[in-house]
Design a protein around this motif. Structure first.
Motif, PDB file in Angstrom:
ATOM      1  N   GLY A   1       0.873  -1.300   0.056  1.00  0.00           N
ATOM      2  CA  GLY A   1       0.096  -0.088  -0.052  1.00  0.00           C
ATOM      3  C   GLY A   1       0.872   1.467   0.092  1.00  0.00           C
ATOM      4  N   MET A   2       2.046   1.228   0.576  1.00  0.00           N
ATOM      5  CA  MET A   2       2.855   2.256   0.437  1.00  0.00           C
ATOM      6  C   MET A   2       3.179   2.866  -0.827  1.00  0.00           C
ATOM      7  N   GLU A   3       3.736   1.881  -1.736  1.00  0.00           N
ATOM      8  CA  GLU A   3       3.861   2.001  -2.989  1.00  0.00           C
ATOM      9  C   GLU A   3       2.838   2.470  -3.814  1.00  0.00           C
ATOM     10  N   VAL A   4       1.553   2.290  -3.651  1.00  0.00           N
ATOM     11  CA  VAL A   4       0.436   2.477  -4.042  1.00  0.00           C
ATOM     12  C   VAL A   4       0.324   4.140  -3.901  1.00  0.00           C
ATOM     13  N   ILE A   5       0.490   4.518  -2.512  1.00  0.00           N
ATOM     14  CA  ILE A   5       0.450   5.938  -2.285  1.00  0.00           C
ATOM     15  C   ILE A   5       1.413   6.749  -2.788  1.00  0.00           C
ATOM     16  N   ARG A   6       2.724   6.153  -2.813  1.00  0.00           N
ATOM     17  CA  ARG A   6       3.801   6.828  -3.671  1.00  0.00           C
ATOM     18  C   ARG A   6       3.312   7.228  -5.143  1.00  0.00           C
ATOM     19  N   GLN A   7       3.055   6.218  -5.671  1.00  0.00           N
ATOM     20  CA  GLN A   7       2.610   6.247  -7.220  1.00  0.00           C
ATOM     21  C   GLN A   7       1.392   7.444  -7.444  1.00  0.00           C
ATOM     22  N   LEU A   8       0.461   7.087  -6.491  1.00  0.00           N
ATOM     23  CA  LEU A   8      -0.657   7.988  -6.274  1.00  0.00           C
ATOM     24  C   LEU A   8      -0.280   9.641  -6.568  1.00  0.00           C
ATOM     25  N   GLN A   9       0.704   9.772  -5.433  1.00  0.00           N
ATOM     26  CA  GLN A   9       0.960  11.036  -5.486  1.00  0.00           C
ATOM     27  C   GLN A   9       2.067  11.588  -6.397  1.00  0.00           C
ATOM     28  N   GLN A  10       2.458  10.864  -7.192  1.00  0.00           N
ATOM     29  CA  GLN A  10       3.497  11.056  -8.442  1.00  0.00           C
ATOM     30  C   GLN A  10       2.606  11.347  -9.638  1.00  0.00           C
ATOM     31  N   ALA A  11       1.668  10.502  -9.759  1.00  0.00           N
ATOM     32  CA  ALA A  11       0.762  10.575 -11.079  1.00  0.00           C
ATOM     33  C   ALA A  11      -0.530  11.361 -11.007  1.00  0.00           C
ATOM     34  N   THR A  12      -1.190  11.093  -9.745  1.00  0.00           N
ATOM     35  CA  THR A  12      -2.407  11.800  -9.660  1.00  0.00           C
ATOM     36  C   THR A  12      -2.714  12.027  -8.376  1.00  0.00           C
ATOM     37  N   PRO A  13      -2.027  13.391  -7.795  1.00  0.00           N
ATOM     38  CA  PRO A  13      -2.089  13.879  -6.488  1.00  0.00           C
ATOM     39  C   PRO A  13      -3.491  14.080  -5.846  1.00  0.00           C
ATOM     40  N   CYS A  14      -3.631  13.400  -5.004  1.00  0.00           N
ATOM     41  CA  CYS A  14      -5.112  13.556  -4.174  1.00  0.00           C
ATOM     42  C   CYS A  14      -4.944  13.444  -2.853  1.00  0.00           C
ATOM     43  N   ALA A  15      -6.139  13.786  -2.002  1.00  0.00           N
ATOM     44  CA  ALA A  15      -5.934  13.726  -0.585  1.00  0.00           C
ATOM     45  C   ALA A  15      -5.913  11.774  -0.397  1.00  0.00           C
ATOM     46  N   VAL A  16      -5.391  11.503   0.586  1.00  0.00           N
ATOM     47  CA  VAL A  16      -5.035  10.125   1.034  1.00  0.00           C
ATOM     48  C   VAL A  16      -5.493   9.626   2.425  1.00  0.00           C
ATOM     49  N   LEU A  17      -6.298   8.874   2.746  1.00  0.00           N
ATOM     50  CA  LEU A  17      -6.576   8.209   3.894  1.00  0.00           C
ATOM     51  C   LEU A  17      -6.022   6.787   4.117  1.00  0.00           C
ATOM     52  N   ILE A  18      -5.006   6.552   4.838  1.00  0.00           N
ATOM     53  CA  ILE A  18      -4.651   5.163   5.145  1.00  0.00           C
ATOM     54  C   ILE A  18      -5.428   4.320   5.880  1.00  0.00           C
ATOM     55  N   LEU A  19      -5.687   3.094   5.377  1.00  0.00           N
ATOM     56  CA  LEU A  19      -6.618   2.221   6.101  1.00  0.00           C
ATOM     57  C   LEU A  19      -5.728   0.910   6.411  1.00  0.00           C
ATOM     58  N   THR A  20      -5.397   0.612   7.681  1.00  0.00           N
ATOM     59  CA  THR A  20      -4.441  -0.396   8.006  1.00  0.00           C
ATOM     60  C   THR A  20      -4.769  -1.382   9.034  1.00  0.00           C
ATOM     61  N   GLY A  21      -4.493  -2.642   8.972  1.00  0.00           N
ATOM     62  CA  GLY A  21      -4.786  -3.586  10.408  1.00  0.00           C
ATOM     63  C   GLY A  21      -3.358  -3.528  11.131  1.00  0.00           C
ATOM     64  N   ARG A  22      -2.465  -3.019  10.647  1.00  0.00           N
ATOM     65  CA  ARG A  22      -0.963  -2.800  11.122  1.00  0.00           C
ATOM     66  C   ARG A  22      -0.903  -1.778  12.260  1.00  0.00           C
ATOM     67  N   ASN A  23      -0.453  -2.308  13.381  1.00  0.00           N
ATOM     68  CA  ASN A  23      -0.577  -1.265  14.685  1.00  0.00           C
ATOM     69  C   ASN A  23       0.725  -0.975  14.807  1.00  0.00           C
ATOM     70  N   ASP A  24       1.324  -0.233  13.681  1.00  0.00           N
ATOM     71  CA  ASP A  24       3.006  -0.137  13.831  1.00  0.00           C
ATOM     72  C   ASP A  24       2.966   1.142  13.476  1.00  0.00           C
ATOM     73  N   VAL A  25       3.687   2.194  14.706  1.00  0.00           N
ATOM     74  CA  VAL A  25       3.719   3.579  14.475  1.00  0.00           C
ATOM     75  C   VAL A  25       4.483   4.067  13.173  1.00  0.00           C
ATOM     76  N   MET A  26       5.691   3.213  12.958  1.00  0.00           N
ATOM     77  CA  MET A  26       6.310   3.632  11.865  1.00  0.00           C
ATOM     78  C   MET A  26       5.841   3.418  10.631  1.00  0.00           C
ATOM     79  N   ASP A  27       4.884   2.591  10.511  1.00  0.00           N
ATOM     80  CA  ASP A  27       4.062   2.292   9.111  1.00  0.00           C
ATOM     81  C   ASP A  27       3.176   3.714   8.982  1.00  0.00           C
ATOM     82  N   ARG A  28       2.616   4.470  10.364  1.00  0.00           N
ATOM     83  CA  ARG A  28       1.950   5.375   9.875  1.00  0.00           C
ATOM     84  C   ARG A  28       2.850   6.561   9.563  1.00  0.00           C
TER      85      ARG A  28
END
Length: 235
Positions: free
Chosen positions: A62-89
């Motif tokens: 999902g991080m790569e999806v966000i990176r490509q979104l921001q490069q190609a079609t910048p938009c607002a992004v809300l991360i949805l995650t089952g990971r409870n890792d502060v570093m991921d956030r």
């Protein structure tokens, strides 16, 4: 806001259905993609106002999806995650995401997060009701509020996320004045342990400053907030 287009990139059908039903009930226009690649294709065809991206997708991170979104079609992004890792956030915010929500979640909280992000997004791109101009100039830089776009001294276009644009606009409208973290993000009662504002300030410094570790433009005023230390002219 009620007709904003929202792209849901989520591989679990039940969760995607829950999100769609919650947002449809508030008049949002939703579109669903079950894989990262499919979501990127749909975003390229028609850029969404906001993308909800699950980090645990089956075909790509999902991080790569966000990176490509921001490069190609910048938009607002809300991360949805089952990971409870502060570093991921933190990494998600570093890549340009505007907020994150952990699974399991309450549909009402999801809607509240979406509306909060879109308020920042629309506020940062909308003309001021008192006809405040929409292009700021500081030093050899230019910021076009309506396009969430920085123009560097050498003419390069530097994209910023919705929340970064909102924060930068707040600084530019109040040069040489200390703004609290709450004023910068446009929200009240920020958790004192929430580092999202500081992460985004770091991102803005990396885009604007020659030496982000010793910033000349965006100054930290310890215990108070941040200050934009230069003259700003609005055209």
């Amino acid at each position: 806001m009620s007709h904003a287009r929202i792209l849901i990139i989520e591989d679990e059908p039940d969760i995607a259905r829950l999100i769609t039903q919650a947002l449809d009930g508030y008049g949002f226009v939703t579109e669903h993609a079950a894989t990262g690649r499919r979501g990127l294709e749909q975003a390229r065809r028609q850029s969404p106002d906001l993308a909800i991206v699950d980090l645990g997708l089956p075909d790509m991170d999902g991080m790569e999806v966000i990176r490509q979104l921001q490069q190609a079609t910048p938009c607002a992004v809300l991360i949805l995650t089952g990971r409870n890792d502060v570093m991921d956030r933190v990494l998600g915010l570093e890549l340009g995401a505007d907020d994150y929500l952990a699974k399991p979640f309450e549909p009402r909280e999801l809607v509240a997060r979406v509306r909060s992000i879109l308020r920042r997004y629309l506020r940062s791109g909308a003309p001021d009701t008192q006809a405040t101009p929409g292009v700021a100039r500081f030093g050899d830089w230019r910021f076009e509020a309506g396009r969430h776009l920085l123009i560097a001294p050498d003419g390069r276009e530097v994209g910023v996320s919705a929340t970064e644009a909102s924060m930068l606009q707040a600084l530019l409208r109040n040069p040489n004045r200390i703004l609290s973290r709450e004023q910068l993000i446009g929200e009240r009662d920020i958790d004192p342990y929430d580092r999202s504002v500081d992460v985004r300030i770091s991102r803005l410094r990396r885009k604007l400053e020659d030496d982000p570790q010793n910033p000349r433009l965006i100054k930290t005023v310890y215990g108070a907030g941040y200050l934009f230390a230069t003259t700003v002219r609005w055209d």
